[in-house]
Scaffold this motif. Structure first.
Motif, PDB file in Angstrom:
ATOM      1  N   TYR A  61      31.998  65.269  36.917  1.00 46.57           N
ATOM      2  CA  TYR A  61      32.415  64.539  38.116  1.00 46.57           C
ATOM      3  C   TYR A  61      33.899  64.784  38.297  1.00 46.57           C
ATOM      4  O   TYR A  61      34.601  65.145  37.354  1.00 46.57           O
ATOM      5  CB  TYR A  61      32.200  63.035  37.941  1.00 46.57           C
ATOM      6  CG  TYR A  61      30.794  62.566  38.197  1.00 46.57           C
ATOM      7  CD1 TYR A  61      30.497  61.772  39.294  1.00 46.57           C
ATOM      8  CD2 TYR A  61      29.752  62.896  37.327  1.00 46.57           C
ATOM      9  CE1 TYR A  61      29.210  61.312  39.534  1.00 46.57           C
ATOM     10  CE2 TYR A  61      28.465  62.448  37.554  1.00 46.57           C
ATOM     11  CZ  TYR A  61      28.197  61.657  38.656  1.00 46.57           C
ATOM     12  OH  TYR A  61      26.925  61.211  38.898  1.00 46.57           O
ATOM     13  N   GLU A  78      33.331  63.214  43.640  1.00 47.05           N
ATOM     14  CA  GLU A  78      32.432  64.361  43.817  1.00 47.05           C
ATOM     15  C   GLU A  78      31.743  64.672  42.495  1.00 47.05           C
ATOM     16  O   GLU A  78      32.263  64.352  41.423  1.00 47.05           O
ATOM     17  CB  GLU A  78      33.213  65.582  44.304  1.00 47.05           C
ATOM     18  CG  GLU A  78      33.808  65.392  45.687  1.00 47.05           C
ATOM     19  CD  GLU A  78      34.576  66.609  46.183  1.00 47.05           C
ATOM     20  OE1 GLU A  78      34.871  66.655  47.385  1.00 47.05           O
ATOM     21  OE2 GLU A  78      34.893  67.505  45.371  1.00 47.05           O
ATOM     22  N   ARG A  79      30.572  65.314  42.610  1.00 46.10           N
ATOM     23  CA  ARG A  79      29.768  65.621  41.421  1.00 46.10           C
ATOM     24  C   ARG A  79      29.286  67.063  41.476  1.00 46.10           C
ATOM     25  O   ARG A  79      28.890  67.557  42.527  1.00 46.10           O
ATOM     26  CB  ARG A  79      28.560  64.684  41.392  1.00 46.10           C
ATOM     27  CG  ARG A  79      27.591  64.960  40.280  1.00 46.10           C
ATOM     28  CD  ARG A  79      26.390  64.043  40.385  1.00 46.10           C
ATOM     29  NE  ARG A  79      25.384  64.398  39.397  1.00 46.10           N
ATOM     30  CZ  ARG A  79      24.194  63.855  39.323  1.00 46.10           C
ATOM     31  NH1 ARG A  79      23.844  62.912  40.180  1.00 46.10           N
ATOM     32  NH2 ARG A  79      23.350  64.226  38.402  1.00 46.10           N
ATOM     33  N   ASP A 115      29.637  62.419  45.969  1.00 45.93           N
ATOM     34  CA  ASP A 115      28.655  61.555  45.305  1.00 45.93           C
ATOM     35  C   ASP A 115      28.836  60.130  45.836  1.00 45.93           C
ATOM     36  O   ASP A 115      29.893  59.534  45.649  1.00 45.93           O
ATOM     37  CB  ASP A 115      28.866  61.607  43.797  1.00 45.93           C
ATOM     38  CG  ASP A 115      27.822  60.803  43.045  1.00 45.93           C
ATOM     39  OD1 ASP A 115      27.963  59.563  43.017  1.00 45.93           O
ATOM     40  OD2 ASP A 115      26.879  61.393  42.505  1.00 45.93           O
ATOM     41  N   SER A 117      26.982  57.538  44.902  1.00 42.18           N
ATOM     42  CA  SER A 117      26.471  56.507  43.985  1.00 42.18           C
ATOM     43  C   SER A 117      27.608  55.665  43.398  1.00 42.18           C
ATOM     44  O   SER A 117      27.389  54.543  42.966  1.00 42.18           O
ATOM     45  CB  SER A 117      25.654  57.141  42.862  1.00 42.18           C
ATOM     46  OG  SER A 117      26.476  57.908  42.013  1.00 42.18           O
TER      47      SER A 117
END
Length: 198
Positions: A61, A78-79, A115, A117
């Motif tokens: 990440y 970001e991933r 990302d 989540s």
């Protein structure tokens, strides 16, 4: 010889004025201190969450920090699709490409994607706060413009880095990330990563 001192009433009036100034001014000073403390602690909680996600999902990440102009207080997560080694030269080229990229230009597909989540959307520091500098081990020089990245690895390691957050009244605090533990420490002044590592 005429010696005139202050009367008790005059002294009490001066003390009342001073007390009034303290009552009005002190909360503003402490509020700034409290705001920057809350902001840095909130940021520390976010990075702890990002580190845990990297370990759980066995992915790299990165925390993306925008240092440009009026966007100098924005950040997002970001991933990568899996564990991704970091190449300092490639990261520098990506920063330059993003800085000079036109809207019509197509490049290679990015290794990282936003990302949601961790953060549902791009987040902002509170009004009056901004990122002033980010230092990482993979960057040759401190980053003061453009975009900076701090990487969180699947093994639980974090890229050694220092983030400076500034508020009003020349208040600048530094968040320093320990690469082995992933823990962030708060230093209540502007501090260089190189000075900390000595």
């Amino acid at each position: 010889m005429n010696r005139r001192g202050f009367t008790l009433i005059e002294v009490m009036i001066v003390l009342a004025i001073l007390a009034g100034l303290i009552v009005v001014g002190a909360p503003r000073l402490f509020k700034k201190q409290t705001n920057i403390r809350a902001t840095t602690r909130q940021f520390m909680a976010l990075t702890k969450d990002v580190r845990n996600k990297a370990r759980i999902y066995n992915s790299t990440y990165r925390l993306v920090i925008n240092l440009d102009g009026d966007k100098a207080g924005t950040y997002w997560v970001e991933r990568a699709s899996g564990p991704t080694p970091i190449d300092p030269d490639a990261a520098e080229k990506e920063r330059e490409r993003l800085k000079n990229k036109s809207k019509d230009e197509d490049g290679p597909p990015p290794k990282f994607a936003i990302d949601t989540s961790v953060l549902k959307k791009e987040a902002h520091l509170p009004d009056g706060f901004r990122f002033t500098q980010v230092e990482t081990m993979s960057a040759k020089d401190p980053i003061t413009t453009g975009t900076a990245y701090i990487h969180f690895f699947a093994e639980g390691f974090v890229e050694a880095s220092a983030i400076q957050i500034a508020g009003g009244n020349n208040l600048t605090w530094t968040l320093v990330f320990n690469p082995l533990t992933g823990q962030a420490d708060i230093i209540e002044k502007a501090q260089s990563l190189k000075d900390i590592q000595r």
